[in-house]
Scaffold this motif. Structure first.
Motif, mmCIF file in Angstrom:
data_model
loop_
_atom_site.group_PDB
_atom_site.id
_atom_site.type_symbol
_atom_site.label_atom_id
_atom_site.label_comp_id
_atom_site.label_asym_id
_atom_site.label_seq_id
_atom_site.Cartn_x
_atom_site.Cartn_y
_atom_site.Cartn_z
ATOM 1 N N ILE A 3 6.679 -0.298 -23.364
ATOM 2 C CA ILE A 3 5.489 0.384 -22.882
ATOM 3 C C ILE A 3 5.731 1.869 -23.135
ATOM 4 C CG2 ILE A 3 4.199 0.909 -20.785
ATOM 5 C CD1 ILE A 3 4.645 -2.068 -20.088
ATOM 6 N N ARG A 31 3.088 8.738 -17.327
ATOM 7 C CA ARG A 31 3.140 7.559 -16.462
ATOM 8 C C ARG A 31 4.119 7.793 -15.309
ATOM 9 N NH1 ARG A 31 2.138 2.184 -16.900
ATOM 10 N NH2 ARG A 31 1.674 2.396 -19.109
ATOM 11 N N TYR A 35 8.962 2.672 -7.053
ATOM 12 C CA TYR A 35 9.376 1.393 -6.492
ATOM 13 C C TYR A 35 8.711 1.135 -5.142
ATOM 14 C CZ TYR A 35 12.690 -2.247 -5.047
ATOM 15 O OH TYR A 35 13.269 -3.396 -4.611
ATOM 16 N N LYS A 36 9.264 1.690 -4.085
ATOM 17 C CA LYS A 36 8.706 1.455 -2.754
ATOM 18 C C LYS A 36 7.832 2.636 -2.376
ATOM 19 C CE LYS A 36 11.260 -2.228 -2.035
ATOM 20 N NZ LYS A 36 11.085 -3.395 -1.230
ATOM 21 N N GLN A 37 7.312 2.604 -1.155
ATOM 22 C CA GLN A 37 6.480 3.723 -0.768
ATOM 23 C C GLN A 37 7.319 4.939 -0.464
ATOM 24 O OE1 GLN A 37 3.662 2.108 1.934
ATOM 25 N NE2 GLN A 37 2.340 1.595 0.235
ATOM 26 N N ASP A 237 -9.855 7.176 5.906
ATOM 27 C CA ASP A 237 -10.772 7.459 4.792
ATOM 28 C C ASP A 237 -11.854 8.465 5.149
ATOM 29 O OD1 ASP A 237 -9.519 5.748 3.145
ATOM 30 O OD2 ASP A 237 -10.884 4.060 3.464
ATOM 31 N N MET A 267 -0.275 10.099 4.941
ATOM 32 C CA MET A 267 -0.955 9.081 4.125
ATOM 33 C C MET A 267 -2.189 9.661 3.444
ATOM 34 S SD MET A 267 -0.852 5.773 6.561
ATOM 35 C CE MET A 267 0.340 5.883 7.854
ATOM 36 N N ASP A 271 -3.038 9.800 -0.516
ATOM 37 C CA ASP A 271 -4.301 9.375 -1.139
ATOM 38 C C ASP A 271 -4.869 10.473 -2.030
ATOM 39 O OD1 ASP A 271 -4.208 6.955 0.061
ATOM 40 O OD2 ASP A 271 -5.655 7.418 1.645
ATOM 41 N N GLU A 278 -5.327 9.703 -10.758
ATOM 42 C CA GLU A 278 -6.269 8.847 -11.463
ATOM 43 C C GLU A 278 -7.239 9.704 -12.284
ATOM 44 O OE1 GLU A 278 -8.630 6.172 -9.085
ATOM 45 O OE2 GLU A 278 -9.517 5.319 -10.888
ATOM 46 N N ARG A 283 -1.035 7.242 -15.724
ATOM 47 C CA ARG A 283 -0.886 5.805 -15.479
ATOM 48 C C ARG A 283 0.139 5.595 -14.378
ATOM 49 N NH1 ARG A 283 -1.095 3.334 -21.562
ATOM 50 N NH2 ARG A 283 -3.341 3.582 -21.755
ATOM 51 N N VAL A 284 -0.171 4.684 -13.480
ATOM 52 C CA VAL A 284 0.710 4.499 -12.331
ATOM 53 C C VAL A 284 1.149 3.047 -12.228
ATOM 54 C CG1 VAL A 284 0.895 4.676 -9.834
ATOM 55 C CG2 VAL A 284 -0.445 6.371 -11.084
ATOM 56 N N THR A 285 2.444 2.835 -12.126
ATOM 57 C CA THR A 285 3.004 1.501 -11.937
ATOM 58 C C THR A 285 3.841 1.535 -10.666
ATOM 59 O OG1 THR A 285 3.167 1.191 -14.319
ATOM 60 C CG2 THR A 285 4.511 -0.252 -12.958
ATOM 61 N N THR A 286 3.488 0.710 -9.684
ATOM 62 C CA THR A 286 4.262 0.752 -8.432
ATOM 63 C C THR A 286 4.816 -0.631 -8.105
ATOM 64 O OG1 THR A 286 2.311 0.305 -7.115
ATOM 65 C CG2 THR A 286 2.880 2.613 -7.441
ATOM 66 N N GLY A 287 5.809 -0.650 -7.245
ATOM 67 C CA GLY A 287 6.349 -1.921 -6.766
ATOM 68 C C GLY A 287 7.535 -2.436 -7.553
#
Ligand SMILES: Cc1cc2nc3c(=O)[nH]c(=O)nc-3n(C[C@H](O)[C@H](O)[C@H](O)COP(=O)(O)OP(=O)(O)OC[C@H]3O[C@@H](n4cnc5c(N)ncnc54)[C@H](O)[C@@H]3O)c2cc1C
Ligand code: SF4
Ligand code: SF4
Lengths: 438, 461
Positions: A3, A31, A35-37, A237, A267, A271, A278, A283-287
């Protein structure tokens, strides 16, 4: 195949997000892999630049005056005070109306949930009406089910700090919450959606909404104070609408008092940053974590530092290669796990960058828990381009920069400099990474 | 990589690390204490729980995981019944900065609760067992699809479902396809036909090794794509064959996701045993496993190794991929999509990333990939949970919670200009449709339209 992007930022906390945004200002594809928050969920949402000097002097009225005197190797010394200003201006543009404090170099004084006053450079607009430099009297409201904020105690502490106004605290029941360990997201959701709630008031016809009922409850306690402070749970929100609605109903200014972790202002900042990412096309890949790297042997000169060709992202055992031209390491400190410790050593787990520390683990801390703890400063040493340095002060890699809590040489908790350092170093690392792209 | 070298959660091996995988069948005896001890009570997990956000009575993941675990081990307490309110979205899992194996704890506690505390003749148990074992009923339904669709649609049936079984009457049962994917696949000539097509495609693409066996995948279609949305499965077949892959469709059971969520660990174990055996054989045959449903891939990759240790469990986990991700890494997918278009059939999409895709780092993938297609834009509708979480939102007692959680997603879908929804999870797709009335598509169907051509041409294949 891998990627592919131009700049790859590892870690999506305030340092990583800022680096990605700064890089995306240039015409490059960016990008984030995180991993975690991040610790943003726990942080107060305040942007502290410098509240105390490393020697413990303070609170500082003007952080910029103190920047010049910081020791060599401190992250602010590495990037220079002009970069700190630029980074703050960059942040102000992203945050827009959501943050205040840009009108002055001086630190603002924000009351905290413990009733202390914290020097900070930028603060969420939701806390603005609560500043300790404001001389209007304040009523603080706490909730029975939220023991982390004892309003009467906080009020008396505030007065004891010499705040130029009278503060009074009351504790009430939050309409609609029964559980004594309801999550802060539950409070925020009730107010955001203004859900109908049951109240003890039998005489009322029908069920009032959460905002209505809360204002009603507080009104009876309000004397002639000109502002009311709540713990920072007033919506997620739609926080602005919730605050405005309550102020309207009460006829006075309403503000939030920043809370300990977990924290809604943190938080909301998260946001805000992710929306900006965005919009900027990052590009964002999390987890999933980055676990390894491969170098490009063909490109490494005999003497120069190695060049990272690709990193490997682990997805439950499958290895996904990600390639970029430039890399930014923003994986956080001991809390975010960007720096790790075992019995024998302290290390940086992805690139195994050098982390200076005493050989004997009994020298990593001092017995006095409030003392000057060496482990608090553990992290990577970097050059002025923010490239991590090895044991003999040479850059570890030609295309890797580091930012945020993964850096060494500062103690964010003692100095009150956490978010400021992440912001300034993230900004510089991101910008240089984009400039370095071929 | 041998099992002994299996990296810990974050891939960092170290002396102090804790390895949560223990030996089944005694799930209850799994020693998760070291994992519980990792918890430093930061409550990050609690702020990510969609159920706790709307339901005051749910004590949240921190309680369900490390706290309950500690309580239980100390004084032999029963598992708290609130664990049945957890939807198994696994958001808490990917939130925890301290590697506490939350979902493994929840799955284990749920298993123990159902085993020891739930009345086996109760309406709840029977209902949950039926919901969890959807795959066992589906073959019956699809034998007479039209009749079943008719009967399931009757209001009397819905009323019965609600009153007798506690299945909400608010939702429409998913329709059964008139031909299952596997029926289509067999009619089409199975693996042999796929091999021929793949070779032809490779020749056409000018791939050097037209006869090589290297490009081979085993497709885990799961229940839903087989019985309800074979068009998704067919899209996968056509897209992969377009890239020259030969496809195998091994025998398979339910992935187990609904069983984990309902504490039916023994049922899950039986299904997993079959799946691991069959997929492992396919891997030995040179195939990689791909799945088109994000909960299926999550189950094979994470839950199996956490809960079971059949021979080959790790092997299957390491060689299983999400269908789109696999193409991204092994082919120049985005390059190939450049300058393609999809006609009027598709336009813009309101995209929802399923929780189980998010946890696998796949949340941004669909918008990235589709951006390459001319005239298509996939707008991410935000990171909220859809709220249905498999069988969760089907239960009468959870329906309202499920819709409250989904409200944010519905709002964002309606605010978005797109009028077609897009996601990779079959139940999220039901919820999206239920909450907005939008038609929902799967990413693979869009790729099929872009790469293989329009639907009529594709049907002829
Ligand atoms: C409880 C608490 C309260 C605080 N309060 C304040 C305050 O009031 N004011 C203030 O200014 N500062 C405060 N701070 C400090 C400040 O929040 C931090 O210094 C700052 O957020 C650090 O940001 P970061 O981006 O460098 O790292 P982090 O926020 O730690 O982010 C690191 C990210 O990298 C990811 N990561 C780690 N390893 C990998 C890997 N291998 N692959 C991919 N991703 C990886 C992590 O999952 C994480 O998301 C507080 C911190 C804490 C813990
Ligand atoms: S799996 Fe989802 S519903 Fe269950 S506790 Fe975790 S976050 Fe909450
Ligand atoms: S996020 Fe992890 S460490 Fe934090 S409270 Fe939850 S389980 Fe504990």
């Amino acid at each position: 195949m891998a990627i592919e992007d131009d700049v790859l930022v590892i870690g999506g906390g305030i340092a990583g997000a800022t680096a990605a945004l700064a890089a995306a200002e240039r015409d490059v594809q960016v990008r984030i892999v995180s991993y975690k928050q991040s610790t943003l969920r726990n942080a107060s949402g305040l942007i502290d630049v410098l509240g105390y000097t490393p020697a413990g002097d303070g609170p500082l009225a003007d952080p910029f005056e103190a920047l010049a005197a910081l020791p060599e190797g401190h992250p602010y010394e590495r990037v220079g005070s002009e970069a700190v200003r630029e980074a703050l201006a960059f942040f102000d543009e992203i945050a827009g109306d959501a943050y205040q404090g840009s009108h002055t170099d001086a630190n603002a004084l924000v009351p905290t949930h413990g009733g202390t006053v914290k020097p900070t450079a930028r603060y969420p607009t939701s806390t603005a009406a609560g500043l300790a430099s404001d001389d209007r009297d304040a009523l603080l409201v706490g909730f029975e089910t939220l023991p982390d904020f004892e309003a009467p105690l906080a009020a008396s502490h505030l007065e004891a700090t010499g705040a130029p106004f009278a503060a009074r605290g009351v504790t009430v029941r939050f309409p609609g919450i029964v559980r004594d360990d309801a999550k802060i997201t539950r409070y925020a959701h009730l107010l955001d959606h203004d859900e109908a709630v049951e109240t003890a008031d039998e005489t009322r016809a029908g069920e009032p909404t959460a905002r209505e009922a809360l204002a009603e409850t507080v009104r009876s306690h309000l004397a002639d104070e000109a502002r009311v402070g709540f713990p920072a749970i007033l919506g997620d929100d739609r926080a602005d609408a919730v605050r405005a609605d309550l102020a309207d109903r009460l006829g006075v200014d309403v503000f939030e008092v920043p809370m300990g972790p977990p924290s809604l202002p943190g938080m909301r900042l998260e946001d805000l940053l992710y929306e900006a990412l965005e919009a900027a096309g990052v590009r964002v890949t999390t987890g999933v974590p980055v676990v390894e790297y491969e170098t490009d042997d063909a490109e490494a000169s005999a003497t120069g530092p190695e060049r990272i060709d690709r990193v490997i992202v682990d997805r439950n055992g499958a290895e996904i290669p990600h390639r970029a031209d430039q890399y930014v390491l923003a994986t956080g400190g001991l809390v975010g796990k960007g720096v790790r410790s075992e019995r024998e050593r302290v290390f940086e787990p992805i690139f195994d960058c050098h982390v200076p520390h005493a050989a004997d683990r009994y020298d990593w801390f001092v017995d006095d828990v409030f003392g000057d703890q060496p482990y608090a400063r553990f992290g990577l040493p970097v050059d002025r381009d923010l490239r991590p340095l090895d044991a003999v002060d040479d850059p570890e890699f030609s295309n890797l920069r580091a930012a945020g809590a993964v850096l060494g040489g500062y103690d964010f908790a003692a100095e009150k400099s956490g978010s400021g350092v992440s912001l300034a170093t993230g900004y510089v690392a991101g910008r240089r990474a984009a400039e370095g792209c071929r | 990589m041998s099992d002994a070298e299996q990296p810990t959660d974050d891939g960092v091996s170290g002396d102090d690390e804790f390895e949560p995988i223990q030996v089944f069948p005694e799930a209850e005896e799994m020693d998760l204490r070291p994992g519980a001890d990792n918890c430093y009570k930061c409550s990050t997990c609690d702020t990510n729980c969609p159920v706790a956000e709307v339901d005051d009575e749910f004590p949240g993941p921190k309680f369900q995981g490390p706290e309950q675990w500690r309580l239980k081990r100390q004084d032999d307490q029963d598992v708290d019944d609130s664990v049945m309110k957890c939807s198994n979205c696994m958001r808490c899992d990917s939130a925890c900065p301290s590697d506490v194996p939350l979902s493994q704890m929840h799955n284990t506690a749920r298993g123990e609760y159902v085993e020891e505390q739930m009345e086996k003749l109760s309406r709840e148990y029977i209902r949950n067992r039926i919901l969890a074992n959807y795959r066992r009923l589906a073959p019956l339904g699809s034998m007479f699809p039209r009749t079943t669709n008719f009967v399931m649609g009757l209001s009397a049936t819905q009323w019965l479902g609600e009153k007798v079984l506690g299945i909400t009457g608010e939702r429409d049962f998913p329709e059964f396809a008139t031909e299952t994917f596997r029926e289509w696949w067999t009619k089409r000539g199975g693996n042999a036909t796929s091999k021929k097509r793949a070779q032809k495609a490779r020749a056409k693409r000018g791939d050097a090794q037209v006869r090589s066996d290297e490009k081979r995948i085993a497709y885990f279609h799961g229940c839903y794509a087989n019985y309800n949305t074979p068009e998704v499965a067919k899209a996968l077949v056509r897209v992969y064959e377009h890239f020259g892959y030969e496809i195998m469709v091994p025998d398979q059971h339910c992935s187990g996701t609904p069983m984990f969520a309902n504490g039916m660990l023994e049922d899950a174990r039986r299904s997993a045993e079959t799946n691991v055996r069959e997929l492992r054989a396919a891997i030995a045959d040179g195939a990689d496993v791909v799945a088109s449903c994000s909960s299926c891939s999550m189950s094979l990759r994470q839950e199996y190794p956490e809960l079971f240790d059949f021979e080959g469990t790790e092997d299957v986990a390491e060689n299983t991929w999400d269908a789109v991700e696999y193409l991204r890494v092994h082919e120049d997918l985005e390059g190939e999509l450049e300058d393609t278009s999809v006609g009027d059939e598709f336009d813009d999409f309101a995209y929802h990333a399923p929780c189980h895709a998010r946890n696998q780092g796949l949340d941004g993938q669909t918008t990235d990939v589709l951006a390459a297609i001319d005239g298509v834009d996939a707008h991410d509708v935000g990171d909220s949970c859809s709220g249905i979480s498999g069988t969760y939102g089907w239960k009468a007692e959870n329906y309202e919670t499920s819709m409250k959680i989904g409200a944010e997603m519905f709002d964002h879908m309606e605010e978005s200009e797109a009028k077609t929804g897009l996601t990779e999870c079959p139940t999220c797709s039901m919820q999206m449709e239920h909450g907005t009335g939008y038609e929902i598509t799967h990413t693979l169907e869009v790729l099929e339209a872009a790469l293989v051509g329009d639907a009529t041409e594709a049907t002829a294949q």
